[in-house]
Write an enzyme that holds these catalytic residues in place. Structure first.
Site, short mmCIF file in Angstrom:
data_model
loop_
_atom_site.label_atom_id
_atom_site.label_comp_id
_atom_site.label_asym_id
_atom_site.label_seq_id
_atom_site.Cartn_x
_atom_site.Cartn_y
_atom_site.Cartn_z
N GLY A 1 49.82 -7.81 -0.55
CA GLY A 1 49.00 -8.85 0.09
C GLY A 1 49.90 -9.89 0.72
CD GLU B 1 44.14 -14.57 10.69
OE1 GLU B 1 45.12 -15.12 11.23
OE2 GLU B 1 43.17 -14.14 11.32
CD GLU C 1 49.52 -0.59 2.33
OE1 GLU C 1 50.12 -0.30 1.27
OE2 GLU C 1 49.77 -0.08 3.44
#
Ligand SMILES: Cc1cc2nc3c(=O)[nH]c(=O)nc-3n(C[C@H](O)[C@H](O)[C@H](O)COP(=O)(O)OP(=O)(O)OC[C@H]3O[C@@H](n4cnc5c(N)ncnc54)[C@H](O)[C@@H]3O)c2cc1C
Length: 387
Positions: free
Chosen positions: A138, A371, A134
């Protein structure tokens, strides 16, 4: 203890993996590479790549056979992503994010939910995305604010997600949301949201440095109402599922990084053998030779670590945190170094869009960020070591 096995096959991929590499390399060079420059320049979705990957069954080879997939192992999935990334990183996000967007479901979902979602991903009729980040959450993803409330036979989601890869292209979204704000990370649950669900809206796309062919969108949930059985696993297990997903998919980002690094190295080798200065090819200068040797050495080391991480995930080993983070972190740092060196070896030409190495350098950067940034990977590794 007996050593001396005559069929010594340690550190060697099985024949079927080598055959897979040959097939996906051929497809990538013929059906994906020719469009990579235009996809980047126009920042458009690599539709030709999607069609070619679907037609040859490489769009989501990780989907289990039980759900009409090919049930390919994690190393095979890495090889597909690596070979596509070697020619176009944006296109490699099709198989990579199909895995990212369905891994939580595969690891923790009910068979009914799997049967609802996975066959369409395997066939290529649909794609999947993963929505954890969001705007204000993060690296600290557990600080998310998106809420899900149970209302009768439904879950009602409110909030927004950002940076969602293939947002707007995907049909299914694995969405993490807070179901109990008093329980921190243990109050987060995971859901499968469909693009046609009431109250689900795809926002504007980001304008990015690289991977311009991969749409990165904001998602809005405005009283988004989904059936109760679309929860993945038990209520409160969503953050664990999100992290377990990353244990399995960080090696695929590593594979993407190895692929783009290999692509840049291949380009650099061809160029230095052709370009002449001072009356000889620049490949004959020791300063250039050493750069090529270092680049290849790093790519080889990164590839081995990525396959090791993928194989350990495949074997279902526990405590994958260190190796999956290490593989993503090492490979992405290598990708940034090698693509930057490739631009250097092309000289002025490397700085222009006449050659693909500048695109590869821009594309490589994202592998150090998504990621989990590489600082976060180092944090995960250190915690695993110092626990
Ligand atoms: C192109 C793109 C695609 C993406 N796709 C997806 C997706 O499909 N799904 C999804 O959920 N997310 C996605 N993301 C989000 C991505 O995972 C986050 O951007 C990333 O995790 C970093 O979060 P942040 O941007 O908020 O940075 P921040 O968390 O604000 O970090 C800013 C800087 O601070 C550093 N930092 C933060 N905390 C620490 C710490 N504790 N110690 C040391 N350094 C720290 C970071 O490493 C970074 O350098 C995507 C992002 C991009 C750019």
């Amino acid at each position: 203890m007996a050593f001396g096995n005559p069929d010594f096959d340690l550190f060697q991929l099985p024949e079927e993996h080598e055959a897979l590499r040959e097939a996906i390399r051929d497809l990538s060079e013929k059906a994906i590479a020719p469009y990579a420059k235009e996809v980047d320049e126009k920042a458009r979705f690599p539709e030709e790549a999607r069609e070619a990957l679907v037609a040859s069954g490489f769009n989501a080879i990780h989907v289990p056979e039980q759900f009409d997939g090919q049930g390919a192992d994690s190393v095979a999935a890495c090889i597909v992503i690596e070979e596509v990334a070697r020619v176009d990183v944006s296109a490699s996000l099709i198989p990579a994010v199909n895995k990212l967007g369905t891994m939580g479901l595969i690891l923790a979902g009910s068979d009914e939910l799997k049967a609802q979602v996975l066959p369409s991903i395997a066939s290529g009729e649909a794609m999947a995305s993963y929505a954890l980040s969001e705007r204000e959450a993060g690296s600290d993803a557990a600080a998310m604010k998106t809420r899900a409330r149970k209302e009768g036979d439904s879950w009602v989601l409110n909030g927004s997600k950002c940076w969602i890869t293939n947002g707007g292209q995907s049909t299914w979204y694995t969405v993490m949301a807070v179901t109990d704000p008093d329980k921190g990370a243990n109050g987060i649950s995971a859901f499968m949201v469909h693009k046609d669900d009431e109250g689900f809206v795809v926002g504007p796309l980001e304008h990015k440095l690289g991977i311009k062919g991969s749409p990165t969108a904001e998602l809005y949930f405005e009283n988004c109402t989904i059936p109760a059985d679309r929860i993945i696993g038990e209520e409160g297990t969503g953050f664990k599922t999100a992290l377990a997903t990353l244990d399995h998919t960080r090696p695929t980002i590593g594979a993407q990084a190895v692929g783009v690094a290999q692509g840049a190295l291949d380009q650099a080798i061809a160029y230095v053998k052709d370009r002449k200065q001072f009356g000889k090819t620049i490949s004959q200068f020791q300063g250039v030779e050493f750069m090529i040797a270092d680049m290849a050495m790093k790519v080889e080391a990164a590839r081995l670590m990525v396959y090791t991480a993928a194989a350990r995930a495949e074997r279902g080993e526990k405590n994958l945190g260190f190796i999956s983070s290490a593989s993503k972190c090492l490979a992405s740092d290598v990708a940034m170094e090698v693509t930057t060196d490739a631009v250097q070896l092309f000289g002025g030409a490397g700085y222009t869009t006449d050659f693909p190495v500048e695109r590869m350098m821009r594309d490589a950067k994202i592998t150090q960020i998504y990621e989990g940034t590489n600082q976060i990977q180092r944090m995960v590794m250190a915690r695993a070591l110092l626990r």
